[in-house]
Motif scaffolding. Structure first.
Motif, mmCIF file in Angstrom:
data_model
loop_
_atom_site.group_PDB
_atom_site.id
_atom_site.type_symbol
_atom_site.label_atom_id
_atom_site.label_comp_id
_atom_site.label_asym_id
_atom_site.label_seq_id
_atom_site.Cartn_x
_atom_site.Cartn_y
_atom_site.Cartn_z
ATOM 1 N N GLU A 178 0.816 -1.208 0.000
ATOM 2 C CA GLU A 178 0.000 0.000 0.000
ATOM 3 C C GLU A 178 0.855 1.265 0.000
ATOM 4 N N ASN A 179 1.915 1.231 0.809
ATOM 5 C CA ASN A 179 2.712 2.445 1.016
ATOM 6 C C ASN A 179 3.929 2.497 0.106
ATOM 7 N N TYR A 204 -0.002 6.431 0.435
ATOM 8 C CA TYR A 204 -0.563 5.278 1.118
ATOM 9 C C TYR A 204 -1.662 4.595 0.305
ATOM 10 N N ASP A 205 -1.912 5.117 -0.889
ATOM 11 C CA ASP A 205 -2.909 4.494 -1.757
ATOM 12 C C ASP A 205 -2.827 5.167 -3.121
ATOM 13 N N LYS A 209 -1.102 1.298 -8.320
ATOM 14 C CA LYS A 209 -0.594 0.892 -7.005
ATOM 15 C C LYS A 209 0.892 0.552 -7.050
#
Lengths: 111, 116
Positions: free
Chosen positions: A30-31, A50-51, A71
């Protein structure tokens, strides 16, 4: 094994150029983070995400912007490169709050 | 604001000497602690980490670190260094209750040179 890939190992640009540094991770983290590493200063956080499409400023965001359209990919942009942005740039990713996985770095020289 | 201090910026040791690199942090709450290593020309990699439990943590390549809560310290040790341990070492700290994964503060690094 987690792989964080930075597109260039060495880059030489001229003052005023727009510079793109690309980073791709293959573990669905995610990060993602962009740091710069300078002798005697350690690692300083520029931006993190973070997204997808989400970004937050780090400690030294001035002169930089970022883009996270997918992502796995996190781009650092120097809108108008300056000599004081000559540095080693490190990309990292992490699943949640745990350890960072780092790329090999891009040594950027701005002339 | 939290900070991380690494006391030694440059360390030179002979092979087989013992190593201790200091790391202190300033933060009032519970923390996660890390040591990263960067060998010449390579990317940063995790050496060891402490989240909870036994304060003496063992990592890769014979390294260990001890978390001493009362001293806000997380010193890195190795009983006998090798030439291949020549690298830059970074201590890093994050609050345990961080909800974004952002708040990982790095020290300025210690450059270790091991001579034959």
């Amino acid at each position: 094994d987690v792989k964080v890939t930075q597109s260039s190992r060495y880059l030489v640009k001229r003052t005023g150029e727009k510079v793109f540094l690309e980073c791709v991770q293959d573990m669905d983290h995610e990060n993602m983070f962009w740091y710069r590493q300078d002798p005697g200063l350690g690692l300083r956080l520029i931006y993190f995400s973070y997204d997808v499409k989400m970004k937050e400023k780090g400690d030294i965001p001035e002169g930089y912007s970022v883009s996270r359209e997918k992502k796995e990919r996190f781009s650092l942009i120097l809108e108008s490169a300056s000599t004081n942005q000559t540095s080693m740039y490190l990309c990292a990713s992490s699943p949640g709050f745990s350890r960072r996985f780092f790329g090999s770095g891009t040594q950027l020289s701005v002339l | 604001a939290q900070s991380v201090s690494q006391h030694n910026h440059h360390v030179i040791l002979s092979e087989a000497a013992s190593l201790e690199l200091g790391c202190n942090y300033s933060y009032g709450g519970t923390v996660n602690l890390f040591w990263y290593v960067q060998y010449p020309g390579q990317h940063l990699q995790l050496l060891l980490k402490y989240f909870s439990g036994d304060p003496l943590v063992k990592g890769i390549k014979g390294f260990e670190a001890e978390f001493i809560k009362s001293k806000f310290s997380f010193n890195l040790r190795k009983p006998s260094v090798q030439w291949s341990d020549t690298a830059e070492y970074f201590c890093a700290v994050s609050p345990s209750n961080s909800n974004s994964g952002y708040a990982l503060n790095f020290g300025k690094g210690t450059s270790l040179l091991v001579t034959p």
